[in-house]
Write an enzyme that holds these catalytic residues in place. Structure first.
Site, PDB file in Angstrom:
ATOM      1  N   HIS A 307      18.939 -73.028 -17.507  1.00 36.74           N
ATOM      2  CA  HIS A 307      18.594 -74.390 -17.105  1.00 36.74           C
ATOM      3  C   HIS A 307      19.380 -74.737 -15.853  1.00 36.74           C
ATOM      4  CE1 HIS A 307      17.792 -78.670 -17.320  1.00 36.74           C
ATOM      5  NE2 HIS A 307      16.806 -78.355 -18.134  1.00 36.74           N
ATOM      6  N   ASP A 364      12.561 -75.518 -24.381  1.00 44.12           N
ATOM      7  CA  ASP A 364      11.280 -74.848 -24.565  1.00 44.12           C
ATOM      8  C   ASP A 364      11.355 -73.645 -25.492  1.00 44.12           C
ATOM      9  OD1 ASP A 364       9.759 -76.499 -22.975  1.00 44.12           O
ATOM     10  OD2 ASP A 364      10.440 -75.504 -21.153  1.00 44.12           O
TER      11      ASP A 364
HETATM   12  N1  ACO Z   1      16.250 -64.674 -17.598  1.00 46.74           N
HETATM   13  C1  ACO Z   1      16.966 -63.776 -16.873  1.00 46.74           C
HETATM   14  N2  ACO Z   1      17.793 -64.120 -15.849  1.00 46.74           N
HETATM   15  C2  ACO Z   1      17.868 -65.429 -15.555  1.00 46.74           C
HETATM   16  C3  ACO Z   1      17.148 -66.418 -16.260  1.00 46.74           C
HETATM   17  C4  ACO Z   1      16.311 -66.000 -17.318  1.00 46.74           C
HETATM   18  N3  ACO Z   1      15.611 -66.883 -18.025  1.00 46.74           N
HETATM   19  N4  ACO Z   1      17.411 -67.651 -15.731  1.00 46.74           N
HETATM   20  C5  ACO Z   1      18.269 -67.426 -14.726  1.00 46.74           C
HETATM   21  N5  ACO Z   1      18.561 -66.100 -14.615  1.00 46.74           N
HETATM   22  C6  ACO Z   1      19.500 -65.476 -13.689  1.00 46.74           C
HETATM   23  C7  ACO Z   1      18.963 -65.388 -12.280  1.00 46.74           C
HETATM   24  O1  ACO Z   1      18.277 -64.167 -12.053  1.00 46.74           O
HETATM   25  C8  ACO Z   1      20.214 -65.519 -11.460  1.00 46.74           C
HETATM   26  O2  ACO Z   1      20.886 -64.293 -11.510  1.00 46.74           O
HETATM   27  P1  ACO Z   1      21.762 -63.788 -10.245  1.00 46.74           P
HETATM   28  O3  ACO Z   1      22.852 -64.800 -10.078  1.00 46.74           O
HETATM   29  O4  ACO Z   1      22.226 -62.426 -10.622  1.00 46.74           O
HETATM   30  O5  ACO Z   1      20.797 -63.766  -9.076  1.00 46.74           O
HETATM   31  C9  ACO Z   1      21.066 -66.510 -12.255  1.00 46.74           C
HETATM   32  O6  ACO Z   1      20.635 -66.343 -13.617  1.00 46.74           O
HETATM   33  C10 ACO Z   1      20.882 -67.964 -11.833  1.00 46.74           C
HETATM   34  O7  ACO Z   1      19.489 -68.286 -11.891  1.00 46.74           O
HETATM   35  P2  ACO Z   1      18.796 -69.294 -10.896  1.00 46.74           P
HETATM   36  O8  ACO Z   1      17.329 -68.972 -10.847  1.00 46.74           O
HETATM   37  O9  ACO Z   1      19.532 -69.358  -9.613  1.00 46.74           O
HETATM   38  O10 ACO Z   1      19.016 -70.663 -11.667  1.00 46.74           O
HETATM   39  P3  ACO Z   1      18.220 -72.006 -11.390  1.00 46.74           P
HETATM   40  O11 ACO Z   1      19.123 -73.084 -11.801  1.00 46.74           O
HETATM   41  O12 ACO Z   1      17.643 -72.029 -10.012  1.00 46.74           O
HETATM   42  O13 ACO Z   1      16.964 -71.873 -12.386  1.00 46.74           O
HETATM   43  C11 ACO Z   1      15.604 -72.004 -14.314  1.00 46.74           C
HETATM   44  C12 ACO Z   1      16.880 -72.500 -13.612  1.00 46.74           C
HETATM   45  C13 ACO Z   1      14.398 -72.149 -13.373  1.00 46.74           C
HETATM   46  C14 ACO Z   1      15.336 -72.859 -15.554  1.00 46.74           C
HETATM   47  C15 ACO Z   1      15.803 -70.513 -14.699  1.00 46.74           C
HETATM   48  O14 ACO Z   1      16.894 -70.384 -15.583  1.00 46.74           O
HETATM   49  C16 ACO Z   1      14.543 -69.900 -15.314  1.00 46.74           C
HETATM   50  O15 ACO Z   1      13.669 -69.425 -14.570  1.00 46.74           O
HETATM   51  N6  ACO Z   1      14.439 -69.890 -16.694  1.00 46.74           N
HETATM   52  C17 ACO Z   1      13.243 -69.381 -17.331  1.00 46.74           C
HETATM   53  C18 ACO Z   1      12.132 -70.424 -17.295  1.00 46.74           C
HETATM   54  C19 ACO Z   1      12.388 -71.592 -18.238  1.00 46.74           C
HETATM   55  O16 ACO Z   1      12.757 -71.415 -19.388  1.00 46.74           O
HETATM   56  N7  ACO Z   1      12.137 -72.807 -17.718  1.00 46.74           N
HETATM   57  C20 ACO Z   1      12.274 -74.040 -18.500  1.00 46.74           C
HETATM   58  C21 ACO Z   1      13.425 -74.859 -18.022  1.00 46.74           C
HETATM   59  S1  ACO Z   1      13.658 -76.247 -19.054  1.00 46.74           S
HETATM   60  C22 ACO Z   1      12.508 -77.325 -18.522  1.00 46.74           C
HETATM   61  O17 ACO Z   1      12.070 -77.392 -17.410  1.00 46.74           O
HETATM   62  C23 ACO Z   1      12.054 -78.230 -19.509  1.00 46.74           C
END
Ligand code: ACO
Length: 429
Positions: A307, A364
């Site tokens: 998140h 979610d």
């Molecule tokens: N699975 C694997 N790796 C992940 C995940 C995941 N679900 N989420 C983040 N990471 C990793 C990224 O690859 C990144 O790794 P790195 O530092 O080695 O490059 C690090 O964790 C940080 O991730 P970011 O994408 O920079 O984090 P951001 O805050 O931009 O994204 C988000 C947050 C979009 C929710 C992300 O965690 C994600 O895509 N999760 C999966 C989708 C999801 O569940 N969305 C629902 C969110 S809740 C809502 O909107 C109600």
């Protein structure tokens, strides 16, 4: 706290005011930065940018705290109802008995949609995603109620629009499901409460009696409450931004629905179930999925994990996980996907990749399993999220308009080509 911060740019010192919120959140006010210095700030994705000052929702991602208008989410989920929470978010305080009755009956009165709008359903393909239907039907409502565009600051007009939106969106959503199944639409029953009425429109058939299960009603109420607002997330910011041009509330909400649809936001709940089904179909190899999520050569992410702001735990996920167990027990159903979800959570939470990046299950992760238990098809999950988030979007829009906020118009750093002359077609490579 010192009320200013010093900034040195090109050997010139500037003072910028500091802002502190009621919960101690701190910000540097850069609204005059460009005028004073010629510089702008750059922050793609708004990771360190506050877009507004808001009194609606407080969220502390480090400590897993979520409060609507000061009330902890845990207390609201335990004691309140969705419409009571909707009133709280939109008008600022919990309603007294009379206010709640007026609000509730106002919504009940508006559950029917204009008969002409029914014809729209004939035009959508049978496989139309219900989020596309919801967004376009809400946008279409603006053509049936054009006074919402003209009298945006008239409180009575705004109140009617709010009631219409909350009431009719549930009908629109349920009918989009019926149409996708080729089933006859079911009209609302105004003797029923909001959640019971929605379930009735979703699952009743003209051929047989349908009784709404109170356990399911309660579970739905909790789900909607947990989704009702989440401060300046992607869809709420979209609603504020679209509304800041003084587009009507219908248009702004429709934009919010579209923003929520994406898999990185509200669309994740559908993706979680699809992911869990994939794991089951491929022999329940959880380690393989976790390895794939960690593999930087793959685009795959563990849906329902991580998140932007929660870096400890998502308090909503905790409540939903428990609600999931309770509902499945009460209904006497077993969902093998719940077992896979629990195992996946356990494996991920003991893996340094997820621990180091502070990636925890979000709202979610378990909501899809609860929706499945209620009998909702996967494609409706994000629609349910929209119904829950609607009061939050409305509150965000109302706050933005009441505070007379200016049109949202970010700047950019241009990194494209320098000026060049037009080349005639025959001279181009
Ligand atoms: N699975 C694997 N790796 C992940 C995940 C995941 N679900 N989420 C983040 N990471 C990793 C990224 O690859 C990144 O790794 P790195 O530092 O080695 O490059 C690090 O964790 C940080 O991730 P970011 O994408 O920079 O984090 P951001 O805050 O931009 O994204 C988000 C947050 C979009 C929710 C992300 O965690 C994600 O895509 N999760 C999966 C989708 C999801 O569940 N969305 C629902 C969110 S809740 C809502 O909107 C109600």
């Amino acid at each position: 706290m010192n009320n200013n911060v010093k900034l040195n740019i090109e050997n010139k010192a500037y003072e910028l005011p500091l802002i502190e919120g009621t919960e101690g959140e701190k910000a540097i006010d850069i609204s005059q930065l460009r005028t004073k210095t010629g510089y702008i700030t750059s922050d793609t994705g708004y990771k360190s940018t506050g877009s507004t000052q808001s009194a609606i929702t407080f969220l502390d991602g480090e400590n897993g705290i979520l409060r609507y208008r000061g009330y902890p989410i845990e207390q609201l989920a335990e004691n309140s109802t969705f419409l009571e929470v909707a009133y709280l978010l939109i008008y600022g305080d919990l309603p007294n008995k009379e206010q709640l009755e007026t609000f509730t009956s106002g919504i009940t009165r508006h559950t029917l949609i204009h008969e002409d709008m029914k014809k729209f359903y004939e035009g959508y393909p049978s496989k139309a995603h219900p989020m596309g239907v919801l967004a376009s039907m809400i946008s279409a409502m603006s053509t049936f109620y054009p006074e919402a565009q003209k009298s945006q600051l008239n409180p009575e007009e705004v109140d009617v629009t709010i009631r219409r939106l909350i009431a009719k969106s549930a009908t629109i959503a349920a009918w989009s499901y019926k149409k996708s199944q080729g089933l006859p639409i079911i009209y609302p029953q105004n003797r029923l409460g909001y959640c019971a009425n929605f379930l009735h429109m979703m699952f009743a058939l003209p051929t047989e009696e349908y009784e709404v299960n109170p356990t399911v009603v309660k579970a739905l109420d909790v789900l909607l409450i947990l989704h009702a607002d989440h401060e300046q997330n992607c869809s709420a910011s979209t609603v504020r931004m679209a509304g800041s041009s003084h587009a009507s509330l219908y248009a702004a909400i429709s934009a919010g629905v579209c923003a929520l649809w994406g898999p990185l936001h509200g669309g994740a709940n559908q993706q979680v179930i699809e992911m869990l089904e994939q794991i089951r179909n491929e022999g329940s190899d959880i380690q393989k999925m976790v390895a794939k999520a960690k593999d930087k050569n793959s685009d795959f992410r563990l849906m329902g994990f991580g998140h932007r702001v929660y870096k400890n735990f998502d308090p909503r996920a905790k409540i939903i996980k428990k609600a999931c167990d309770d509902v499945l027990e009460e209904l006497g159903t077993r969902d093998p996907l719940l077992d896979i979800a629990k195992e996946l959570e356990e494996v991920a939470l003991s893996d340094s990749y997820f621990v180091d990046r502070k990636l925890y299950p979000n709202v979610d992760f378990y909501s899809g399993i609860l929706y499945r238990a209620i009998g909702l098809p996967t494609e409706m999950f994000t629609v349910m999220f929209s119904l829950g988030r609607l009061p939050g979007w409305i509150a965000q829009w109302k706050e933005m308009r009441d505070n007379n906020e200016p049109i949202s118009r970010p700047r950019q750093i241009y990194v494209g080509r320098k000026e060049r002359d037009y080349e005639p077609l025959e001279k181009r490579n």
